[in-house]
Scaffold this active site. Structure first.
Site, mmCIF file in Angstrom:
data_model
loop_
_atom_site.group_PDB
_atom_site.id
_atom_site.type_symbol
_atom_site.label_atom_id
_atom_site.label_comp_id
_atom_site.label_asym_id
_atom_site.label_seq_id
_atom_site.Cartn_x
_atom_site.Cartn_y
_atom_site.Cartn_z
ATOM 1 C CE LYS A 126 33.144 41.104 44.177
ATOM 2 N NZ LYS A 126 31.951 40.311 44.267
ATOM 3 C CG ASP B 145 28.594 41.296 45.084
ATOM 4 O OD1 ASP B 145 28.182 41.317 43.910
ATOM 5 O OD2 ASP B 145 29.803 41.360 45.386
HETATM 6 P P1 NDP Z 1 37.878 36.403 47.183
HETATM 7 O O1 NDP Z 1 39.161 36.300 46.461
HETATM 8 O O2 NDP Z 1 37.611 37.594 48.041
HETATM 9 O O3 NDP Z 1 37.689 35.088 48.127
HETATM 10 C C1 NDP Z 1 37.924 33.828 47.629
HETATM 11 C C2 NDP Z 1 37.647 32.777 48.703
HETATM 12 O O4 NDP Z 1 37.773 31.519 48.066
HETATM 13 C C3 NDP Z 1 38.606 32.759 49.884
HETATM 14 O O5 NDP Z 1 37.895 32.400 51.049
HETATM 15 C C4 NDP Z 1 39.598 31.656 49.507
HETATM 16 O O6 NDP Z 1 40.174 31.009 50.625
HETATM 17 C C5 NDP Z 1 38.679 30.697 48.789
HETATM 18 N N1 NDP Z 1 39.329 29.848 47.792
HETATM 19 C C6 NDP Z 1 39.945 30.245 46.650
HETATM 20 N N2 NDP Z 1 40.373 29.167 45.949
HETATM 21 C C7 NDP Z 1 39.994 28.067 46.671
HETATM 22 C C8 NDP Z 1 40.135 26.685 46.473
HETATM 23 N N3 NDP Z 1 40.755 26.194 45.400
HETATM 24 N N4 NDP Z 1 39.633 25.841 47.402
HETATM 25 C C9 NDP Z 1 38.990 26.327 48.489
HETATM 26 N N5 NDP Z 1 38.834 27.643 48.747
HETATM 27 C C10 NDP Z 1 39.330 28.507 47.839
HETATM 28 O O7 NDP Z 1 36.747 36.219 46.064
HETATM 29 P P2 NDP Z 1 35.270 36.851 45.971
HETATM 30 O O8 NDP Z 1 34.585 36.645 47.258
HETATM 31 O O9 NDP Z 1 35.336 38.215 45.400
HETATM 32 O O10 NDP Z 1 34.612 35.936 44.814
HETATM 33 C C11 NDP Z 1 34.417 34.568 45.056
HETATM 34 C C12 NDP Z 1 33.673 33.902 43.889
HETATM 35 O O11 NDP Z 1 32.343 34.415 43.774
HETATM 36 C C13 NDP Z 1 34.328 34.110 42.528
HETATM 37 O O12 NDP Z 1 34.293 32.895 41.830
HETATM 38 C C14 NDP Z 1 33.448 35.153 41.864
HETATM 39 O O13 NDP Z 1 33.468 35.011 40.460
HETATM 40 C C15 NDP Z 1 32.075 34.792 42.427
HETATM 41 N N6 NDP Z 1 31.154 35.931 42.464
HETATM 42 C C16 NDP Z 1 29.988 35.894 41.711
HETATM 43 C C17 NDP Z 1 29.081 36.929 41.752
HETATM 44 C C18 NDP Z 1 27.846 36.868 40.956
HETATM 45 O O14 NDP Z 1 27.239 37.907 40.706
HETATM 46 N N7 NDP Z 1 27.378 35.706 40.561
HETATM 47 C C19 NDP Z 1 29.306 38.138 42.579
HETATM 48 C C20 NDP Z 1 30.517 38.053 43.357
HETATM 49 C C21 NDP Z 1 31.408 37.008 43.264
HETATM 50 P P3 NDP Z 1 41.453 31.629 51.453
HETATM 51 O O15 NDP Z 1 40.864 32.645 52.407
HETATM 52 O O16 NDP Z 1 42.015 30.437 52.128
HETATM 53 O O17 NDP Z 1 42.371 32.235 50.425
#
Ligand code: NDP
Length: 263
Positions: free
Chosen positions: A63, A99
């Site tokens: 995104k 979102d």
């Molecule tokens: P991003 O990749 O931008 O961000 C992911 C975040 O998750 C980061 O802060 C990352 O930490 C953290 N993270 C990833 N893996 C782990 C883990 N194993 N343990 C702890 N922290 C973790 O993702 P998005 O913000 O785009 O999406 C996030 C989630 O939201 C997804 O699962 C997506 O499917 C869901 N989503 C659902 C929507 C809906 O309509 N229901 C809409 C948008 C998103 P770090 O910074 O340390 O890497």
């Protein structure tokens, strides 16, 4: 026939193709919506044009790359630097973020929210934090690593990594990490999540289509929780309105998109 797509990695779990195609089919709109597994976010723009798309949605983890890929950004996406919907306007890519409003719609049943904890600091967390501040909520962000927290500090949110975090009482705790999406991980160490949930009233997860380990713990503690399905519906309706350039009625879009959840 117009072609739309969702870009993500992973993307096979996405319900967006079913949601948008159900609307197009039932409302006789000449369009088709597919999914594209994109590993490298820097290839988003080129891939969009190669496929001849009229518009797209963008999901994890692209995104922020989508924001960079656009020629123009409109509305709330400007405040957060995060785009989940792209429209092709005569060869110009215009980016939006649906979102945050989708999430506000999703939590409308949660009452008296004042203090929120967001777990995660990615694109979804940014959108929600900025929107929550507009709603005058007090916002705290907790992430596993430091590197993405600067954005939240500038927004005037309290932000922490696991080691320096002291749990307080929260009206709402939201998991915006991808922990639990394709694995059985919690978004933070188990003891910390347990303490957070012991101090929470409402709990939400952005992930949909499954009970994540985070929500399983919330359920065990008899908390009022919801998964990301309503957020998905809310952002999807707003994105579809943009795709069809308001040629379809919002109530009709919502009706058929909701129907797609029954399949
Ligand atoms: P991003 O990749 O931008 O961000 C992911 C975040 O998750 C980061 O802060 C990352 O930490 C953290 N993270 C990833 N893996 C782990 C883990 N194993 N343990 C702890 N922290 C973790 O993702 P998005 O913000 O785009 O999406 C996030 C989630 O939201 C997804 O699962 C997506 O499917 C869901 N989503 C659902 C929507 C809906 O309509 N229901 C809409 C948008 C998103 P770090 O910074 O340390 O890497």
């Amino acid at each position: 026939m117009k072609l739309f797509a969702i870009f993500g990695d992973p993307v096979e779990h996405s319900r967006s193709p079913l949601m948008h195609n159900t609307v197009f089919k039932n409302l006789n709109y000449q369009a088709c919506y597919t999914r594209v597994h994109l590993r490298d976010g820097s290839k988003l723009r080129q891939t969009f044009f190669n496929l001849g798309l009229s518009g797209a949605n963008v999901t994890v983890p692209h995104k922020e790359a989508a924001f960079q890929a656009c020629d123009e950004i409109r509305g709330f996406a400007n405040e957060v630097g995060v785009v989940n919907t792209i429209i092709n306007e005569d060869g110009k890519l215009v980016g939006y973020n649906t979102d945050a409003d989708g999430f506000i719609y999703a939590i409308s049943e949660f009452k008296n929210i004042k203090k929120v904890l967001i777990i995660g600091a990615g694109g979804t967390a940014k959108a929600l934090a900025a929107k929550f501040l507009q709603e005058n909520f007090e916002v705290t962000v907790l992430n596993r690593s430091q590197k993405r927290l600067d954005f939240f500090k500038e927004l005037q949110c309290s932000s922490y990594i696991w080691d320096d975090f002291q749990v307080q009482r929260y009206d709402l705790v939201v998991n915006t990490t991808s922990a639990g999406l394709k694995d059985e991980e919690l978004p933070a160490p188990k003891e910390l999540i347990a303490e957070i949930l012991n101090n929470a009233t409402y709990v939400a997860d952005a992930i949909y289509g499954k009970l994540t380990p985070f929500l399983k713990m919330a359920k065990k503690k008899h908390l009022h929780y919801k998964n990301g399905a309503d957020m998905l519906l809310g952002q999807g309706v707003l994105a579809n309105e943009l795709f069809v350039a308001s040629q379809l009625k919002k109530e009709d879009i919502k009706k058929y998109m909701q129907k797609s959840f029954e399949y």
